[in-house]
Design a protein around this motif. Structure first.
Motif, PDB file in Angstrom:
ATOM      1  N   THR A 206       5.841 -14.247  24.243  1.00  0.00           N
ATOM      2  CA  THR A 206       6.447 -14.479  22.929  1.00  0.00           C
ATOM      3  C   THR A 206       6.534 -15.971  22.685  1.00  0.00           C
ATOM      4  O   THR A 206       7.058 -16.718  23.516  1.00  0.00           O
ATOM      5  CB  THR A 206       7.859 -13.860  22.863  1.00  0.00           C
ATOM      6  N   SER A 207       6.013 -16.408  21.540  1.00  0.00           N
ATOM      7  CA  SER A 207       6.035 -17.831  21.202  1.00  0.00           C
ATOM      8  C   SER A 207       6.445 -17.994  19.738  1.00  0.00           C
ATOM      9  O   SER A 207       6.350 -17.056  18.945  1.00  0.00           O
ATOM     10  CB  SER A 207       4.660 -18.470  21.434  1.00  0.00           C
ATOM     11  N   GLY A 214      -7.215 -22.272  23.840  1.00  0.00           N
ATOM     12  CA  GLY A 214      -7.063 -23.063  25.059  1.00  0.00           C
ATOM     13  C   GLY A 214      -5.740 -22.790  25.755  1.00  0.00           C
ATOM     14  O   GLY A 214      -5.675 -22.674  26.983  1.00  0.00           O
ATOM     15  N   GLN A 215      -4.669 -22.675  24.963  1.00  0.00           N
ATOM     16  CA  GLN A 215      -3.355 -22.384  25.547  1.00  0.00           C
ATOM     17  C   GLN A 215      -3.339 -21.007  26.193  1.00  0.00           C
ATOM     18  O   GLN A 215      -2.775 -20.825  27.275  1.00  0.00           O
ATOM     19  CB  GLN A 215      -2.281 -22.470  24.452  1.00  0.00           C
ATOM     20  N   LYS A 216      -3.971 -20.027  25.539  1.00  0.00           N
ATOM     21  CA  LYS A 216      -4.031 -18.680  26.104  1.00  0.00           C
ATOM     22  C   LYS A 216      -4.800 -18.674  27.427  1.00  0.00           C
ATOM     23  O   LYS A 216      -4.389 -18.023  28.384  1.00  0.00           O
ATOM     24  CB  LYS A 216      -4.665 -17.720  25.103  1.00  0.00           C
ATOM     25  N   GLN A 217      -5.898 -19.397  27.477  1.00  0.00           N
ATOM     26  CA  GLN A 217      -6.690 -19.447  28.700  1.00  0.00           C
ATOM     27  C   GLN A 217      -5.916 -20.107  29.828  1.00  0.00           C
ATOM     28  O   GLN A 217      -5.924 -19.621  30.977  1.00  0.00           O
ATOM     29  CB  GLN A 217      -8.003 -20.185  28.433  1.00  0.00           C
ATOM     30  N   ARG A 218      -5.235 -21.223  29.532  1.00  0.00           N
ATOM     31  CA  ARG A 218      -4.469 -21.925  30.568  1.00  0.00           C
ATOM     32  C   ARG A 218      -3.303 -21.077  31.059  1.00  0.00           C
ATOM     33  O   ARG A 218      -3.026 -21.018  32.264  1.00  0.00           O
ATOM     34  CB  ARG A 218      -3.966 -23.268  30.042  1.00  0.00           C
ATOM     35  N   VAL A 237       4.617 -13.184  18.194  1.00  0.00           N
ATOM     36  CA  VAL A 237       5.177 -14.388  17.585  1.00  0.00           C
ATOM     37  C   VAL A 237       6.577 -14.087  17.078  1.00  0.00           C
ATOM     38  O   VAL A 237       6.792 -13.102  16.364  1.00  0.00           O
ATOM     39  CB  VAL A 237       4.292 -14.890  16.419  1.00  0.00           C
ATOM     40  N   ASP A 238       7.526 -14.916  17.475  1.00  0.00           N
ATOM     41  CA  ASP A 238       8.919 -14.769  17.044  1.00  0.00           C
ATOM     42  C   ASP A 238       9.438 -16.153  16.658  1.00  0.00           C
ATOM     43  O   ASP A 238       9.636 -17.010  17.530  1.00  0.00           O
ATOM     44  CB  ASP A 238       9.760 -14.173  18.180  1.00  0.00           C
ATOM     45  N   PRO A 239       9.664 -16.395  15.362  1.00  0.00           N
ATOM     46  CA  PRO A 239      10.130 -17.720  14.922  1.00  0.00           C
ATOM     47  C   PRO A 239      11.438 -18.153  15.567  1.00  0.00           C
ATOM     48  O   PRO A 239      11.748 -19.350  15.598  1.00  0.00           O
ATOM     49  CB  PRO A 239      10.300 -17.548  13.405  1.00  0.00           C
ATOM     50  N   GLU A 240      12.226 -17.208  16.077  1.00  0.00           N
ATOM     51  CA  GLU A 240      13.501 -17.570  16.693  1.00  0.00           C
ATOM     52  C   GLU A 240      13.315 -18.257  18.042  1.00  0.00           C
ATOM     53  O   GLU A 240      14.256 -18.842  18.577  1.00  0.00           O
ATOM     54  CB  GLU A 240      14.373 -16.330  16.842  1.00  0.00           C
ATOM     55  N   VAL A 241      12.116 -18.145  18.611  1.00  0.00           N
ATOM     56  CA  VAL A 241      11.822 -18.904  19.827  1.00  0.00           C
ATOM     57  C   VAL A 241      11.505 -20.324  19.374  1.00  0.00           C
ATOM     58  O   VAL A 241      10.441 -20.592  18.818  1.00  0.00           O
ATOM     59  CB  VAL A 241      10.630 -18.287  20.587  1.00  0.00           C
ATOM     60  N   LEU A 242      12.436 -21.240  19.599  1.00  0.00           N
ATOM     61  CA  LEU A 242      12.349 -22.556  18.975  1.00  0.00           C
ATOM     62  C   LEU A 242      11.259 -23.438  19.561  1.00  0.00           C
ATOM     63  O   LEU A 242      10.803 -24.369  18.924  1.00  0.00           O
ATOM     64  CB  LEU A 242      13.699 -23.264  19.081  1.00  0.00           C
ATOM     65  N   GLY A 243      10.860 -23.193  20.748  1.00  0.00           N
ATOM     66  CA  GLY A 243       9.821 -24.008  21.369  1.00  0.00           C
ATOM     67  C   GLY A 243       9.422 -23.408  22.687  1.00  0.00           C
ATOM     68  O   GLY A 243      10.155 -22.629  23.286  1.00  0.00           O
ATOM     69  N   GLY A 244       8.230 -23.726  23.160  1.00  0.00           N
ATOM     70  CA  GLY A 244       7.789 -23.158  24.415  1.00  0.00           C
ATOM     71  C   GLY A 244       7.457 -21.685  24.280  1.00  0.00           C
ATOM     72  O   GLY A 244       7.100 -21.205  23.201  1.00  0.00           O
ATOM     73  N   ILE A 245       7.583 -20.962  25.364  1.00  0.00           N
ATOM     74  CA  ILE A 245       7.223 -19.550  25.371  1.00  0.00           C
ATOM     75  C   ILE A 245       8.192 -18.757  26.239  1.00  0.00           C
ATOM     76  O   ILE A 245       8.934 -19.317  27.046  1.00  0.00           O
ATOM     77  CB  ILE A 245       5.790 -19.336  25.909  1.00  0.00           C
ATOM     78  N   GLY A 256      10.764 -19.980  29.198  1.00  0.00           N
ATOM     79  CA  GLY A 256      10.385 -21.368  29.017  1.00  0.00           C
ATOM     80  C   GLY A 256      10.649 -21.814  27.602  1.00  0.00           C
ATOM     81  O   GLY A 256      10.118 -22.820  27.150  1.00  0.00           O
ATOM     82  N   SER A 257      11.463 -21.066  26.861  1.00  0.00           N
ATOM     83  CA  SER A 257      11.673 -21.385  25.449  1.00  0.00           C
ATOM     84  C   SER A 257      12.817 -22.367  25.263  1.00  0.00           C
ATOM     85  O   SER A 257      13.763 -22.421  26.042  1.00  0.00           O
ATOM     86  CB  SER A 257      11.988 -20.115  24.658  1.00  0.00           C
TER      87      SER A 257
END
Length: 271
Positions: A206-207, A214-218, A237-245, A256-257
């Motif tokens: 969730t991001s 590239g991010q998905k592959q890494r 995708v969840d807008p409430e996740v302010l950053g990270g994943i 890591g959010s």
């Protein structure tokens, strides 16, 4: 499943894999026929008990199954079912659960042969997200008063031409014949079976914004290294996740959010 039933299912899955490895076997047809046998034994409780009676000879039960199914399904399906009833089952219902799972695996194998298994995995995940966020749709699909044909027609309007044929078959069977499962549990089970087809672990990611290729592959490479197995990423995708994943693998959550970090900091300040 416990004990004898778990062993019987494992053996049946090995036989199914051996069958579907052959290019001459139509996995989608096999899935449809196994689903029909599932419906029959789910409905005919007395027959199911006879076919799982441990006091009866296994060959005699296999012969009965062959006679009942002869001319109704392909020889491949009849042989597979005969092998199932030769086995010992802890409970008669376990036989039906096993048949249902084999039907689902056969449909997923058909998608794998067609090169669309990744699409099916993603579509099952997306459909689950749509259902969980749309209470009216969920109510319509789980309404016990609605007929199976009405639910099937609703699913055709939603998925027909928009999803892989295997996805439509799997979801339609789940919705029209849930056999006591919740819609969410059934979709989760199908997603796990799909991941197993390639011996992969499913990670729900969730991001706040969509991840780049590239991010998905890494991320996939990092998780594969961490868990020692190839990973399939279900992206949300969840807008409430302010950053990270936020990553969930089974029951384990890797936070890591930024939102989670803020909450952790607030808790530390409060204490």
């Amino acid at each position: 499943m416990n004990g004898a039933s778990r062993e019987a299912l494992a053996a049946a899955r090995e036989r199914l894999d051996a069958l579907t490895d052959s290019t001459s076997v139509d996995a989608a047809q096999l899935a449809a026929e196994l689903a029909a046998v599932t419906a029959l034994l789910d409905r005919e409780v007395s027959l199911r008990r006879v076919l799982t009676d441990p006091a009866q000879d296994g060959e005699a039960k296999a012969g009965l199954a062959q006679r009942l199914l002869g001319g109704q399904v392909s020889g491949t399906t009849a042989d597979l079912v005969a092998g199932l009833v030769r086995s010992r089952w802890s409970q008669s219902r376990d036989l039906v659960d096993a048949l249902e799972q084999l039907a689902d695996i056969a449909d997923l194998t058909a998608a794998q042969k067609a090169g669309t298994l990744d699409d099916v995995e993603d579509e099952l995940f997306r459909f689950g997200r749509i259902v969980s966020s749309n209470t009216e749709l969920r109510a319509a699909l789980t309404n016990r008063k609605a007929t199976a044909s009405a639910k099937g027609e609703l699913l055709r309007s939603l998925l027909g031409g928009r999803a892989d044929a295997a996805t439509e078959r799997l979801v339609t069977r789940l919705v029209t014949a849930p056999r006591g499962r919740s819609l969410e549990a059934g979709l989760e089970s199908l997603s796990k079976l799909a991941a197993e087809r390639r011996d992969r672990v499913v990670a729900v990611v969730t991001s706040a914004v969509p991840l780049s290729d590239g991010q998905k592959q890494r991320l996939g490479a990092a998780l594969a290294k961490l868990y020692g197995r190839q990973m399939h990423l279900n992206l949300d995708v969840d807008p409430e996740v302010l950053g990270g994943i936020r990553v969930q693998v089974g029951d384990e959550v890797i936070n890591g959010s930024l939102a989670d970090r803020i909450e952790d900091a607030a808790r530390r300040m409060a204490s």
